[in-house]
Scaffold this motif. Structure first.
Motif, PDB file in Angstrom:
ATOM      1  N   LYS A  46      35.457 -85.148   2.737  1.00 17.03           N
ATOM      2  CA  LYS A  46      34.253 -84.977   2.194  1.00 17.03           C
ATOM      3  C   LYS A  46      33.102 -85.969   2.961  1.00 17.03           C
ATOM      4  N   ALA A  47      33.798 -87.133   3.361  1.00 14.65           N
ATOM      5  CA  ALA A  47      33.036 -87.717   4.432  1.00 14.65           C
ATOM      6  C   ALA A  47      32.600 -87.026   5.752  1.00 14.65           C
ATOM      7  N   ALA A  48      33.852 -86.262   6.038  1.00 14.19           N
ATOM      8  CA  ALA A  48      33.395 -85.530   7.320  1.00 14.19           C
ATOM      9  C   ALA A  48      32.414 -84.520   7.150  1.00 14.19           C
ATOM     10  N   ILE A  49      32.216 -84.147   6.097  1.00 20.13           N
ATOM     11  CA  ILE A  49      31.202 -83.030   5.582  1.00 20.13           C
ATOM     12  C   ILE A  49      29.872 -83.919   5.752  1.00 20.13           C
ATOM     13  N   VAL A  50      29.830 -85.321   5.368  1.00 20.13           N
ATOM     14  CA  VAL A  50      28.460 -85.812   5.412  1.00 20.13           C
ATOM     15  C   VAL A  50      28.298 -85.933   6.827  1.00 20.13           C
ATOM     16  N   VAL A  51      29.165 -86.399   7.538  1.00 17.23           N
ATOM     17  CA  VAL A  51      29.052 -86.907   9.049  1.00 17.23           C
ATOM     18  C   VAL A  51      28.303 -85.373   9.670  1.00 17.23           C
ATOM     19  N   LEU A  52      29.250 -84.407   9.389  1.00 15.93           N
ATOM     20  CA  LEU A  52      29.012 -83.057   9.856  1.00 15.93           C
ATOM     21  C   LEU A  52      27.277 -82.796   9.700  1.00 15.93           C
ATOM     22  N   ILE A  93       9.673 -73.136   8.848  1.00 21.95           N
ATOM     23  CA  ILE A  93      10.019 -73.302   7.635  1.00 21.95           C
ATOM     24  C   ILE A  93      11.465 -73.113   7.328  1.00 21.95           C
ATOM     25  N   LYS A  94      12.316 -72.131   7.940  1.00 23.04           N
ATOM     26  CA  LYS A  94      13.506 -71.967   8.139  1.00 23.04           C
ATOM     27  C   LYS A  94      14.329 -73.296   8.414  1.00 23.04           C
ATOM     28  N   CYS A  95      14.005 -73.992   9.456  1.00 24.34           N
ATOM     29  CA  CYS A  95      14.703 -75.079   9.955  1.00 24.34           C
ATOM     30  C   CYS A  95      14.425 -76.363   9.199  1.00 24.34           C
ATOM     31  N   PHE A  96      13.316 -76.401   8.618  1.00 21.30           N
ATOM     32  CA  PHE A  96      12.485 -77.438   7.625  1.00 21.30           C
ATOM     33  C   PHE A  96      13.410 -77.324   6.468  1.00 21.30           C
ATOM     34  N   GLY A  97      13.705 -76.373   5.737  1.00 24.57           N
ATOM     35  CA  GLY A  97      14.681 -75.809   4.806  1.00 24.57           C
ATOM     36  C   GLY A  97      16.208 -76.381   4.687  1.00 24.57           C
ATOM     37  N   VAL A  98      16.728 -75.921   5.939  1.00 17.25           N
ATOM     38  CA  VAL A  98      17.813 -76.258   6.163  1.00 17.25           C
ATOM     39  C   VAL A  98      18.007 -77.684   6.333  1.00 17.25           C
ATOM     40  N   GLY A  99      17.169 -78.401   7.180  1.00 17.71           N
ATOM     41  CA  GLY A  99      17.243 -79.836   7.213  1.00 17.71           C
ATOM     42  C   GLY A  99      17.156 -80.534   5.747  1.00 17.71           C
ATOM     43  N   ILE A 100      16.427 -79.969   5.162  1.00 19.62           N
ATOM     44  CA  ILE A 100      16.220 -80.758   3.522  1.00 19.62           C
ATOM     45  C   ILE A 100      17.788 -80.527   2.948  1.00 19.62           C
ATOM     46  N   SER A 101      18.181 -79.246   2.848  1.00 17.86           N
ATOM     47  CA  SER A 101      19.597 -78.925   2.345  1.00 17.86           C
ATOM     48  C   SER A 101      20.651 -79.990   2.929  1.00 17.86           C
ATOM     49  N   TYR A 102      20.591 -80.342   4.048  1.00 16.38           N
ATOM     50  CA  TYR A 102      21.448 -81.153   4.716  1.00 16.38           C
ATOM     51  C   TYR A 102      21.450 -82.680   4.103  1.00 16.38           C
ATOM     52  N   LEU A 103      20.099 -83.216   3.629  1.00 23.65           N
ATOM     53  CA  LEU A 103      19.970 -84.553   2.971  1.00 23.65           C
ATOM     54  C   LEU A 103      20.564 -84.424   1.602  1.00 23.65           C
ATOM     55  N   ILE A 104      20.189 -83.237   1.239  1.00 25.87           N
ATOM     56  CA  ILE A 104      20.514 -82.982  -0.276  1.00 25.87           C
ATOM     57  C   ILE A 104      22.235 -82.989  -0.387  1.00 25.87           C
ATOM     58  N   ILE A 105      22.772 -82.433   0.479  1.00 23.90           N
ATOM     59  CA  ILE A 105      24.445 -82.459   0.643  1.00 23.90           C
ATOM     60  C   ILE A 105      24.712 -84.064   0.693  1.00 23.90           C
ATOM     61  N   ILE A 106      23.894 -84.764   1.701  1.00 28.74           N
ATOM     62  CA  ILE A 106      24.736 -85.996   1.706  1.00 28.74           C
ATOM     63  C   ILE A 106      24.275 -86.724   0.321  1.00 28.74           C
ATOM     64  N   GLY A 107      23.174 -86.742  -0.247  1.00 26.51           N
ATOM     65  CA  GLY A 107      22.949 -87.278  -1.666  1.00 26.51           C
ATOM     66  C   GLY A 107      24.141 -86.966  -2.418  1.00 26.51           C
ATOM     67  N   ASP A 108      24.457 -85.496  -2.668  1.00 27.54           N
ATOM     68  CA  ASP A 108      25.419 -85.094  -3.642  1.00 27.54           C
ATOM     69  C   ASP A 108      26.818 -85.682  -3.311  1.00 27.54           C
ATOM     70  N   LEU A 109      27.309 -85.647  -2.044  1.00 28.09           N
ATOM     71  CA  LEU A 109      28.653 -85.981  -1.553  1.00 28.09           C
ATOM     72  C   LEU A 109      29.154 -87.513  -1.540  1.00 28.09           C
ATOM     73  N   MET A 110      27.902 -88.343  -1.274  1.00 27.08           N
ATOM     74  CA  MET A 110      28.356 -89.827  -0.967  1.00 27.08           C
ATOM     75  C   MET A 110      28.794 -90.400  -2.180  1.00 27.08           C
ATOM     76  N   PRO A 111      28.247 -90.151  -3.421  1.00 25.97           N
ATOM     77  CA  PRO A 111      28.717 -90.856  -4.535  1.00 25.97           C
ATOM     78  C   PRO A 111      30.291 -90.806  -4.748  1.00 25.97           C
ATOM     79  N   GLY A 112      30.625 -89.263  -4.647  1.00 27.94           N
ATOM     80  CA  GLY A 112      32.114 -89.107  -4.723  1.00 27.94           C
ATOM     81  C   GLY A 112      33.025 -89.777  -3.543  1.00 27.94           C
ATOM     82  N   VAL A 113      32.352 -89.705  -2.487  1.00 26.78           N
ATOM     83  CA  VAL A 113      33.134 -90.356  -1.592  1.00 26.78           C
ATOM     84  C   VAL A 113      33.456 -91.873  -1.762  1.00 26.78           C
TER      85      VAL A 113
END
Length: 492
Positions: A309-315, A125-145
């Motif tokens: 911001k793009a570096a965060i997405v790549v990370l 559950i922990k790893c699954f939730g963190v993985g989802i948060s990474y996808l959400i971060i990508i969706g939130d940052l890329m429009p700004g990039v």
């Protein structure tokens, strides 16, 4: 944490030390069952550092502003030490298992068999939730990039978070289907380059004095009250969470000697701690108490900050597969779990102590299918994890509250509680595994692989007491974090 080598008990009878012929015959046991690790020391460190350091590094200056410089630096260092000790205990526990088969599930089978499903479910559950948060971060940052790289209005779909989540899934899906963690070393290198850029960006703005007139006061000690301090405490503690991948690293590393595995822990925690301290101090000194939760978002819009911001997405993109790997293993363990019998057979070797190959109940292992997953099972579990995480990321824009509770329970469990409890249980003088470890340590010292027993670092004294202390510390951290999360949920 200087006791990284295997150290025999000072109280053990020297007459029980085997002769050189017997010692030499035990050496090949480091490569049992035909398992040969292939990962290098460097790739192990790279993957572990990438698992540790994520986008949370950008929140370190804000945590420092809430705690003050002195307390903040102490908590960063202390959190690194406690997390590193948990990793070290994992390296010690792995010695009780067959080479290449170390996992939380395998350890729970010889310590707390009926609780194994709870442990692995929490990890999944922990790893699954963190993985989802990474996808959400990508969706939130890329429009700004996209906006940062173009002066003209971009196409509407390029500003849609759903488009970018879908696009980046096409990149991470193939990486998520790699069986070996070591196969991700090259993507981890790219992720670490992104981290390096972010660190350089923060240090550059500090050296330039680029505070945009927003610099606030600098606090040496906490002066905002206990609530902000408690709110920032989990940010720092959980920033070192990487224990879900430690057993995979121990299984895959070519040289799994105590010195090599201990140095992997030391190098990884030391590197991560140095990055956190550098970003926290320079970022906080740039903006003072006015520093934002994400310091990169506070800089004047420019090509450099957009690249940041793009570096965060790549990370986070290359960190997603590092969460799928342990999640898949834990889900597989949960599906295989069966309640333990009333009495486990006592398998012993000819000399009366359990051998490494019989520490796990062979009948039980056959029933649970210990070993690598079949290709079909591997593909099905991985596909389900990816599809579910994609659906959640597309339909939910924020998981902050859920992740706060998952982190409070899951991260503290795998970082402190489980390593501490596992080692405390398995190294008990009443445990049949205890004498085997003492004899093996004697063998290694006789072969020149161990260290002097001076100082009392042995499985029955100081180290065992410290492992229990780590587990208790984990429970206290969990309670503090849960209370803090509840307070903020009610407050907001």
């Amino acid at each position: 944490m200087s006791g990284y080598a295997s150290i025999r008990s000072a109280q053990s009878d020297t007459s029980s030390r085997p002769n050189s012929t017997a010692s030499m015959s035990r050496r090949p046991r480091r490569k049992e069952n035909g398992h040969h690790g292939q990962a290098s020391w460097l790739s192990s460190v790279i993957n572990l550092v990438n698992t540790i350091v994520g986008a949370g590094v950008l929140a370190m200056p804000s945590a420092l502003s809430n705690m003050g410089i002195f307390l903040g630096i102490f908590v960063i260092i202390w959190s690194g030490i406690t997390s590193g000790f948990g990793l070290y205990l994992q390296t010690r526990c792995a010695r009780y298992l067959d080479r290449g088969n170390a996992s939380f599930f395998a350890l729970s089978q010889i310590t707390y068999p009926n609780a194994a499903v709870i442990f692995d479910a929490a990890i999944a559950i922990k790893c699954f939730g963190v993985g989802i948060s990474y996808l959400i971060i990508i969706g939130d940052l890329m429009p700004g990039v996209v906006r940062g790289f173009t002066d003209t209005p971009a196409a509407e779909y390029l500003l849609d978070r759903h488009f970018w989540v879908t696009a980046f899934m096409l990149v991470v899906i193939p990486l998520s289907f790699l069986r070996r963690l070591d196969s991700l070393k090259y993507t981890s290198i790219i992720a670490l380059i992104s981290i390096g850029y972010l660190v350089v960006l923060v240090v550059y703005h500090f050296a330039k004095g680029d505070d945009m007139g927003l610099k606030g006061d600098i606090s040496l000690s906490p002066d905002k009250g206990i609530v902000p301090v408690l709110a920032s405490f989990p940010v720092i503690v959980f920033a070192y969470t990487c224990h879900q991948n430690m057993f995979s690293i121990l299984n895959e590393i070519e040289d799994n000697s105590p010195f090599k595995t201990g140095s992997v822990v030391l190098a990884s925690i030391g590197s991560a701690g140095s990055i956190y301290l550098l970003v926290a101090i320079t970022g906080y000194l740039t903006f003072g108490d006015n520093v934002a939760g994400n310091i990169v978002a506070q800089y004047i819009p420019s090509v450099a900050s957009t690249i940041g911001k793009a570096a965060i997405v790549v990370l986070v993109m290359f960190s997603y597969p590092l969460q799928v790997h342990p999640c898949r293993a834990s889900v597989d363990a949960v599906l295989k779990w069966r309640p333990a019998g009333r009495k486990q057979p006592d398998y012993a070797s000819a000399n009366g102590s359990p051998s490494r190959s019989t520490l796990l109940n062979p009948a039980s292992n056959a029933q649970r299918g210990r070993g690598e997953m079949s290709d079909r099972r591997f593909a099905v579990i991985t596909t389900v994890i990816i599809i579910l995480s994609y659906i959640v990321a597309m339909t939910v824009s924020s998981l902050s509250v859920v992740l706060a509770y998952v982190g409070s329970t899951g991260s503290t469990s795998i970082s402190f509680i489980l390593p501490g409890l596992f080692y405390y249980k398995i190294s008990s003088p009443d445990s049949p595994h205890h004498q085997r470890l003492l004899k093996e340590d004697d063998d290694e010292e006789a072969d020149g692989e161990g260290e002097s027993a001076a100082g009392g670092w042995n499985s029955g004294s100081i180290l065992r007491k410290l492992s229990l202390a780590l587990a208790i510390y984990g429970f206290l951290v969990m309670i503090v974090c849960l209370i803090t999360n509840t307070f903020f949920v009610v407050a907001h």
